[in-house]
Write an enzyme that holds these catalytic residues in place. Structure first.
Site, PDB file in Angstrom:
ATOM      1  N   GLY A  27       3.233   2.365  10.643  1.00  0.00           N
ATOM      2  CA  GLY A  27       4.153   3.587  10.680  1.00  0.00           C
ATOM      3  C   GLY A  27       4.870   3.877  11.620  1.00  0.00           C
ATOM      4  O   GLY A  27       5.441   4.699  11.642  1.00  0.00           O
ATOM      5  N   SER A  82       3.856  -2.011  10.149  1.00  0.00           N
ATOM      6  CA  SER A  82       5.417  -2.022  10.348  1.00  0.00           C
ATOM      7  C   SER A  82       6.122  -3.478   9.940  1.00  0.00           C
ATOM      8  O   SER A  82       6.909  -3.803  10.605  1.00  0.00           O
ATOM      9  CB  SER A  82       6.006  -1.766  11.723  1.00  0.00           C
ATOM     10  OG  SER A  82       5.466  -0.511  12.137  1.00  0.00           O
ATOM     11  N   GLU A  84      -6.152   5.113   8.181  1.00  0.00           N
ATOM     12  CA  GLU A  84      -6.160   6.474   7.798  1.00  0.00           C
ATOM     13  C   GLU A  84      -7.475   6.897   7.214  1.00  0.00           C
ATOM     14  O   GLU A  84      -7.786   8.258   7.318  1.00  0.00           O
ATOM     15  CB  GLU A  84      -4.814   6.614   6.818  1.00  0.00           C
ATOM     16  CG  GLU A  84      -3.587   6.300   7.515  1.00  0.00           C
ATOM     17  CD  GLU A  84      -2.474   5.575   6.790  1.00  0.00           C
ATOM     18  OE1 GLU A  84      -2.763   5.623   5.462  1.00  0.00           O
ATOM     19  OE2 GLU A  84      -1.605   5.113   7.363  1.00  0.00           O
ATOM     20  N   HIS A  88      -9.128   1.388   5.340  1.00  0.00           N
ATOM     21  CA  HIS A  88      -7.975   1.856   6.058  1.00  0.00           C
ATOM     22  C   HIS A  88      -8.159   2.677   7.284  1.00  0.00           C
ATOM     23  O   HIS A  88      -8.824   3.630   7.093  1.00  0.00           O
ATOM     24  CB  HIS A  88      -7.199   2.206   4.964  1.00  0.00           C
ATOM     25  CG  HIS A  88      -5.666   2.098   5.407  1.00  0.00           C
ATOM     26  ND1 HIS A  88      -5.218   3.198   6.299  1.00  0.00           N
ATOM     27  CD2 HIS A  88      -4.730   1.219   5.255  1.00  0.00           C
ATOM     28  CE1 HIS A  88      -3.604   3.028   6.441  1.00  0.00           C
ATOM     29  NE2 HIS A  88      -3.404   1.689   6.067  1.00  0.00           N
ATOM     30  N   GLU A 142      -4.987  -4.521  10.820  1.00  0.00           N
ATOM     31  CA  GLU A 142      -3.711  -3.717  11.086  1.00  0.00           C
ATOM     32  C   GLU A 142      -4.073  -2.731  12.307  1.00  0.00           C
ATOM     33  O   GLU A 142      -4.856  -2.012  12.441  1.00  0.00           O
ATOM     34  CB  GLU A 142      -4.070  -2.668   9.928  1.00  0.00           C
ATOM     35  CG  GLU A 142      -3.858  -3.304   8.261  1.00  0.00           C
ATOM     36  CD  GLU A 142      -3.332  -2.515   7.353  1.00  0.00           C
ATOM     37  OE1 GLU A 142      -2.134  -2.760   6.748  1.00  0.00           O
ATOM     38  OE2 GLU A 142      -3.788  -1.199   7.268  1.00  0.00           O
ATOM     39  N   GLY A 169       3.150  -1.010   4.282  1.00  0.00           N
ATOM     40  CA  GLY A 169       3.102   0.198   3.681  1.00  0.00           C
ATOM     41  C   GLY A 169       4.446   0.599   3.588  1.00  0.00           C
ATOM     42  O   GLY A 169       4.732   0.586   2.278  1.00  0.00           O
ATOM     43  N   GLY A 170       5.352   1.432   4.520  1.00  0.00           N
ATOM     44  CA  GLY A 170       6.476   1.908   4.288  1.00  0.00           C
ATOM     45  C   GLY A 170       7.435   1.151   3.460  1.00  0.00           C
ATOM     46  O   GLY A 170       8.161   1.395   2.468  1.00  0.00           O
ATOM     47  N   ASN A 185       0.806  -1.218  -0.200  1.00  0.00           N
ATOM     48  CA  ASN A 185       0.053   0.148   0.047  1.00  0.00           C
ATOM     49  C   ASN A 185       0.828   1.284   0.155  1.00  0.00           C
ATOM     50  O   ASN A 185       1.541   1.624   1.232  1.00  0.00           O
ATOM     51  CB  ASN A 185      -1.018   0.054   1.123  1.00  0.00           C
ATOM     52  CG  ASN A 185      -1.605   1.331   1.239  1.00  0.00           C
ATOM     53  OD1 ASN A 185      -1.923   2.185   0.412  1.00  0.00           O
ATOM     54  ND2 ASN A 185      -2.314   1.245   2.613  1.00  0.00           N
ATOM     55  N   TRP A 186       1.049   2.003  -1.186  1.00  0.00           N
ATOM     56  CA  TRP A 186       1.919   3.120  -1.201  1.00  0.00           C
ATOM     57  C   TRP A 186       1.473   4.293  -0.740  1.00  0.00           C
ATOM     58  O   TRP A 186       1.897   5.361  -0.556  1.00  0.00           O
ATOM     59  CB  TRP A 186       2.258   3.366  -2.820  1.00  0.00           C
ATOM     60  CG  TRP A 186       3.069   2.238  -3.328  1.00  0.00           C
ATOM     61  CD1 TRP A 186       3.632   1.079  -2.734  1.00  0.00           C
ATOM     62  CD2 TRP A 186       3.247   1.978  -4.869  1.00  0.00           C
ATOM     63  NE1 TRP A 186       4.378   0.393  -3.757  1.00  0.00           N
ATOM     64  CE2 TRP A 186       4.233   1.124  -4.906  1.00  0.00           C
ATOM     65  CE3 TRP A 186       2.944   2.992  -5.957  1.00  0.00           C
ATOM     66  CZ2 TRP A 186       4.594   0.673  -6.139  1.00  0.00           C
ATOM     67  CZ3 TRP A 186       3.635   2.546  -7.327  1.00  0.00           C
ATOM     68  CH2 TRP A 186       4.495   1.437  -7.298  1.00  0.00           C
ATOM     69  N   LYS A 187       0.178   4.352  -0.259  1.00  0.00           N
ATOM     70  CA  LYS A 187      -0.513   5.555   0.277  1.00  0.00           C
ATOM     71  C   LYS A 187      -0.140   6.606  -0.544  1.00  0.00           C
ATOM     72  O   LYS A 187      -0.239   6.608  -1.737  1.00  0.00           O
ATOM     73  CB  LYS A 187       0.191   5.706   1.784  1.00  0.00           C
ATOM     74  CG  LYS A 187      -0.006   4.486   2.590  1.00  0.00           C
ATOM     75  CD  LYS A 187       0.274   4.515   4.111  1.00  0.00           C
ATOM     76  CE  LYS A 187      -0.075   3.242   4.870  1.00  0.00           C
ATOM     77  NZ  LYS A 187       0.154   3.267   6.085  1.00  0.00           N
TER      78      LYS A 187
END
Ligand code: 13P
Length: 264
Positions: A178, A218, A102, A100, A172, A239-240, A10-12
């Site tokens: 993150g 993470s 966010e 999600h 999640e 993610g990251g 997930n590149w956000k």
């Protein structure tokens, strides 16, 4: 019960279309040098403007499922700035992330809205990855299971069981997103078992047993393998660490090894 392990990035709000093309080049080179075993699904969720760029790479043979990060609840209309399920299907998306944390926290999405979006997605052939997870205060208050159950029940409330064969759930924990603090294998194992048991109360149990439950929060090349070894972990939403093709591919490889895929 064989469930195909699924590792999705997930590149956000990261990576322009140009950067997405470079990421695909890097992934292609790595896979050419050391192919991944069969029996593993890889996916990536770019921002909307980068979807066509990645779709072109997929059409040219890059083995990825194209995922949208969000979709609107309606199919078309006067919703400035929004993107609909038919638009996503047309550009090559085969899944959509819904719920999600966010979207819930920053954009104020409620369980009711998520349920409405999920219904639109499944009715129109775009299977969702439904994200659920507790916040740190909720965990500390011993409310993790209550929160997970509510998010599942409410998020799936508008869909019928026969529309949910392709559902993926991503657990999640919000406090792990993150932060560099992933959940422990014990926490992940307990949460995933609870999610599956809850799904088995909402859907026919044999259907619930077939659905994939991903962990997100993470995930890194260095922690993926022990988590992927857990029976109830069917892969990851990353993610990251998905922003670099190299670390994404290392997580995929660690997952293939943990799941005992031939040639991993
Ligand atoms: P991180 O891997 O950066 O913690 O993000 C997880 C996530 O939110 C994936 O959807």
């Amino acid at each position: 019960m064989t469930r195909v392990p699924f590792v999705a990035g997930n590149w956000k709000m990261n990576h322009t279309a140009t950067a997405a093309g470079q990421w695909c080049d890097a992934l292609r080179e790595r896979l050419a040098a050391a192919p991944l075993p069969d029996g593993l699904e890889l996916g990536v969720a770019p921002a909307f403007p980068a979807l066509p760029r990645v779709a072109a790479e997929i059409a040219a043979g890059l083995p990825l499922t194209l995922i949208a990060q969000n979709a609107h609840r309606e199919l078309s209309g006067a919703f400035t700035g929004a993107v609909s399920v038919p638009m996503l299907l047309d550009v090559g998306c085969r899944r959509v992330i819904l719920g999600h944390s966010e979207r819930r926290e920053i954009f104020g999405e409620t369980d009711a809205l998520i349920a409405r979006k999920l219904r639109t997605a499944v009715e129109n052939g775009l299977p969702p990855i439904l994200c659920i997870g507790e916040t740190e205060p909720e965990r500390e208050a011993g409310r993790t299971e209550v929160v997970l159950e509510q998010q599942l029940q409410r998020g799936l409330a508008e869909a019928r069981a026969e529309q949910l064969d392709e559902l993926v759930v991503a657990y999640e924990p919000v406090w792990a997103i993150g932060t560099g603090r992933h959940a422990t294998p014990e926490q992940v194992s307990a949460a995933h078992a609870f999610v599956r048991a809850t799904l088995a109360g909402i859907l026919p149990p044999e259907q619930a047993a077939r659905l994939r439950i991903l962990y997100g929060g993470s995930v890194q090349p260095g922690n993926a393998e022990p988590l992927a070894r857990l029976e109830e972990v069917d892969g990851f939403l990353v993610g990251g660490a998905s922003l670099e093709a190299a670390s994404f591919e290392e997580i995929a490889r660690a997952t293939a090894r943990a799941k005992g895929l031939e040639g991993a």
